[in-house]
Design a protein around this motif. Structure first.
Motif, short mmCIF file in Angstrom:
data_model
loop_
_atom_site.label_atom_id
_atom_site.label_comp_id
_atom_site.label_asym_id
_atom_site.label_seq_id
_atom_site.Cartn_x
_atom_site.Cartn_y
_atom_site.Cartn_z
N ALA A 115 12.55 4.07 3.27
CA ALA A 115 11.29 3.91 3.99
C ALA A 115 11.39 2.66 4.95
CB ALA A 115 10.22 4.36 3.05
N PHE A 116 12.02 1.80 4.43
CA PHE A 116 12.17 0.36 5.07
C PHE A 116 13.57 -0.01 5.28
CE2 PHE A 116 8.40 0.82 2.31
CZ PHE A 116 7.26 0.48 3.31
N PRO A 117 14.32 0.54 6.15
CA PRO A 117 15.36 0.54 6.52
C PRO A 117 15.96 -0.86 7.12
CG PRO A 117 14.69 2.09 8.01
CD PRO A 117 13.71 1.95 7.07
N THR A 118 14.84 -1.50 7.66
CA THR A 118 15.18 -2.81 8.18
C THR A 118 14.72 -3.88 7.44
OG1 THR A 118 13.06 -2.96 9.21
CG2 THR A 118 14.64 -1.91 10.51
N ALA A 119 14.16 -3.67 6.30
CA ALA A 119 13.88 -4.79 5.14
C ALA A 119 15.30 -5.41 4.81
CB ALA A 119 13.24 -4.13 3.85
N ALA A 120 15.47 -6.73 4.91
CA ALA A 120 16.61 -7.23 4.51
C ALA A 120 16.95 -7.59 3.11
CB ALA A 120 16.90 -8.81 5.08
N VAL A 169 0.65 -1.36 0.00
CA VAL A 169 -0.06 -0.02 0.05
C VAL A 169 0.96 1.14 -0.05
CG1 VAL A 169 -1.49 1.37 1.36
CG2 VAL A 169 -1.84 -1.07 0.98
N TRP A 170 1.61 1.05 0.72
CA TRP A 170 2.88 2.41 0.99
C TRP A 170 3.46 2.62 -0.50
CZ3 TRP A 170 7.81 3.77 0.06
CH2 TRP A 170 8.17 4.96 0.48
N LEU A 171 4.14 1.64 -1.19
CA LEU A 171 4.85 1.96 -2.18
C LEU A 171 3.97 2.35 -3.40
CD1 LEU A 171 7.34 1.89 -4.02
CD2 LEU A 171 6.82 -0.78 -4.31
N LEU A 172 2.53 1.79 -3.29
CA LEU A 172 1.75 2.29 -4.57
C LEU A 172 1.39 3.68 -4.36
CD1 LEU A 172 -0.05 1.63 -6.84
CD2 LEU A 172 -2.07 0.59 -5.43
N ALA A 173 0.94 4.11 -2.98
CA ALA A 173 0.57 5.42 -2.70
C ALA A 173 1.74 6.21 -2.94
CB ALA A 173 0.43 5.54 -1.10
N ARG A 174 3.12 5.91 -2.60
CA ARG A 174 4.12 6.84 -2.92
C ARG A 174 4.32 7.06 -4.56
NH1 ARG A 174 7.21 9.98 -3.87
NH2 ARG A 174 9.05 10.66 -2.72
N GLY A 207 -5.95 13.84 -1.25
CA GLY A 207 -5.11 14.28 -2.28
C GLY A 207 -3.81 14.14 -2.16
N PRO A 208 -2.86 14.29 -2.94
CA PRO A 208 -1.35 14.36 -2.77
C PRO A 208 -0.62 14.74 -1.62
CG PRO A 208 -1.65 14.86 -5.02
CD PRO A 208 -3.16 15.05 -4.29
N ALA A 209 -1.19 16.05 -1.37
CA ALA A 209 -0.43 16.67 -0.02
C ALA A 209 -0.96 15.67 1.52
CB ALA A 209 -0.85 18.15 0.03
N ALA A 210 -2.06 15.59 1.29
CA ALA A 210 -2.92 14.94 2.52
C ALA A 210 -2.43 13.50 2.57
CB ALA A 210 -4.40 14.93 2.33
N LEU A 211 -2.22 12.95 1.46
CA LEU A 211 -1.58 11.46 1.48
C LEU A 211 -0.18 11.58 1.84
CD1 LEU A 211 -2.08 8.33 0.71
CD2 LEU A 211 -0.99 9.15 -1.56
N ALA A 212 0.66 12.51 1.46
CA ALA A 212 1.94 12.48 1.95
C ALA A 212 2.02 12.82 3.50
CB ALA A 212 2.89 13.84 1.11
N GLY A 213 1.26 13.63 3.79
CA GLY A 213 1.27 13.94 5.55
C GLY A 213 1.02 12.57 6.17
N LEU A 250 1.06 9.42 5.50
CA LEU A 250 1.99 8.26 5.39
C LEU A 250 3.34 8.86 5.62
CD1 LEU A 250 0.58 6.27 2.41
CD2 LEU A 250 0.29 5.73 4.70
N ALA A 251 3.41 9.96 5.97
CA ALA A 251 4.80 10.76 6.16
C ALA A 251 6.07 10.47 5.17
CB ALA A 251 5.46 10.12 7.52
N PHE A 252 5.35 10.74 4.15
CA PHE A 252 6.45 10.67 2.74
C PHE A 252 7.50 11.90 3.17
CE2 PHE A 252 3.00 9.20 -0.17
CZ PHE A 252 2.98 8.10 0.32
#
Length: 546
Positions: A53-58, A28-33, A121-127, A129-131
């Protein structure tokens, strides 16, 4: 008239859902980004952005694979790579995790992101999901300095670590591991310059460890970036370096004519010729390879102008040395110095320079060693040139250089003067005299590194290889085993250690190219009969086992 595809409702509040069905947060995050980048004109989402965004992903590859499986199930067309005109269905999924990721306009229009029942919208979505917010894009044709320096720094961290690993040459970061580290840096690249830079370094690293197929593959990707001018202002420099890497590859596999043709193409191109002239690092690479080609001509039997080629080699190595200092590259300096030292002695010994013998053998021998001393002193003081034994090999070879012919006659049986006693009566330069000759660069040549007797110098380097501290290629290892066998025999006679060295050398010969095998076969003939017999027996055992 075909029906308009239904909108896709994506709930970005926990629990995450797509059209009412549970969905992975990462997908969901990747599609939103990606949608956000499309709507704001940012374009694509780089792999570095996803990794940050996913620093712990191996494994970013696994994350991308799962996300794209979800996108397919949701019937959302998401693409990757630089070519946005390509149908995502036709792209190679093996390269998918490299990004950049983008969405087709048709798919973007279908997406509806909601949170707590409210459409975003784009701005609200960024806020929500903390893009990481990107600065306002600069007008077309103008540099976007703030945007550039606000990027995620994963690439620079990965590249710097790879460069340090290549410089140190320590175990675990040598050979293919160095190339893999540059490849890892490339996965974090955020633009064409970073991609081209990491790929060039990866290609060079693959070539240095003998993986020419991998070197060519990386170079082909550089070519595509250069042709698309995606490296920006650095495109000509990258193009020039690609020419050089390709010429080096040909030289490495024994195609001297192909290497020359590659360099001639570089000189004949009006734009690239200027890169060579004004970029000292590129000029060093060109001159260094040209000098090695002249050296090959000088040492090739039957070549019409061997003396002229030898002089050209020394002249060109001198130019490479100057370019290295001009470029402030101590690593390049140590390479040039080592080549000068070896070639000076080699050419003098074969009568290709100073044919009138105005210079004494001792003077040339000691000066050649000083050049090698400069190279090793730089390696020791600046921490470059790790993972190699060439300087030790060259010193060992030059120290015994006046002891007799390189290759004894092969058209006669052994004579009395081929005996062990005659062999041990030869007088190589002593370690003490060599260290004295190496001044003012004598500091690295300490007793702790084996500089007590020559056989110990060879043993020290072999122990490093056998323990895995350094990883020597077949040619280096064969040379080191030859020097070990020669000095052990000279100092102690036909001991078990000397015989073991020649047996290891005989076992190493199949890994060498034919011309290299011929050299070592001739060198083995110069050893006393006891050592020749040990080598022959080892070869017989190997053939029988095969």
């Amino acid at each position: 008239m075909p029906a308009t595809p239904a909108p896709i409702r994506i709930d970005v509040s926990a629990p995450y859902r797509v059209d009412g069905q549970p969905a992975r947060y990462q997908s969901v995050w990747l599609l939103a980004r990606i949608w956000h980048a499309h709507r704001t004109g940012e374009g694509g989402v780089t792999a570095a952005v996803v990794r940050s965004a996913f620093p712990t992903a191996a494994n970013l590859r696994m994350l991308a694979s799962r996300a794209f499986a979800d996108f397919a199930r949701w019937q959302v067309a998401v693409g990757w790579g630089a070519d946005r005109q390509r149908d995502p269905a036709a792209a190679n999924p093996a390269h998918r995790s490299r990004g950049p990721f983008w969405i087709t306009a048709a798919s973007a229009r279908r997406l509806r992101f909601v949170a707590d029942g409210r459409t975003l919208g784009p701005a609200a979505l960024a806020g929500h999901l903390a893009f990481a917010t990107a600065p306002q894009a600069a007008p077309a044709g103008q540099p976007d300095g703030v945007g550039y320096v606000m990027r995620d720094m994963a690439f620079w961290r990965e590249l710097t670590q790879a460069m340090r690993g290549a410089q140190d040459g320590h175990a675990g970061m040598h050979g293919s591991a160095v190339a893999e580290s540059f490849r890892a840096a490339g996965r974090s690249a955020g633009d064409g310059f970073q991609q081209a830079l990491s790929l060039l370094k990866e290609s060079l690293a693959w070539r240095r460890c003998g993986r020419l197929d991998q070197s060519r593959a990386a170079l082909r990707r550089v070519d595509r970036l250069v042709q698309a001018a995606e490296a920006g202002a650095a495109t000509p420099a990258f193009c020039a370096m690609a020419h050089i890497v390709r010429a080096w590859e040909r030289y490495t596999r024994g195609d001297s004519d192909g290497a020359r043709a590659g360099l001639e193409g570089l000189h004949s191109d009006p734009e690239l010729r200027l890169v060579v002239r004004y970029n000292p690092r590129v000029r060093f690479e060109v001159l260094n390879l040209e000098a090695l080609l002249h050296k090959a001509d000088a040492m090739r039997a039957g070549h019409a102008c061997t003396a002229q080629a030898a002089q050209l080699a020394l002249d060109t190595f001198a130019g490479a040395l100057q370019a290295a200092y001009e470029a402030d590259s101590v690593d390049a300096v140590q390479h040039a110095a080592a080549n000068i030292g070896l070639c000076l002695w080699l050419f003098w010994q074969h009568g290709l320079v100073d044919a009138a013998r105005v210079l004494s053998a001792s003077a040339v021998q000691r000066q050649a060693m000083r050049w090698l001393g400069l190279s090793e002193w730089i390696c020791d003081r600046f921490g470059v040139g790790g993972g190699t034994a060439w300087n030790a090999i060259f010193l060992l070879r030059i120290a015994r250089g006046s002891c007799g012919p390189d290759t004894p006659p092969s058209d006669r049986p052994a004579r009395a003067n081929d005996s062990m006693a005659a062999f041990r009566r030869q007088r190589p330069l002593s370690v003490a005299d060599a260290v004295d000759a190496l001044r003012p660069f004598h500091a690295p040549f300490a007793p702790a590194k084996g500089f007590v007797r020559w056989s110990a110098v060879a043993a020290f380097a072999l122990e490093d290889h056998d323990a895995g501290h350094i990883r020597l290629g077949p040619l280096q290892l064969a040379n080191l085993l030859l020097e070990s066998a020669w000095y052990l025999t000279h100092e102690q006679g036909a001991t078990a250690m000397a015989c073991t060295a020649v047996e290891r050398l005989a076992a190493q010969l199949p890994a060498l190219r034919p011309a290299e095998r011929a050299f070592f076969t001739a060198e083995l003939r110069a050893l006393p009969p006891e050592l020749r017999d040990a080598a022959a027996e080892a070869s017989r055992r190997r053939r029988k086992a095969a």
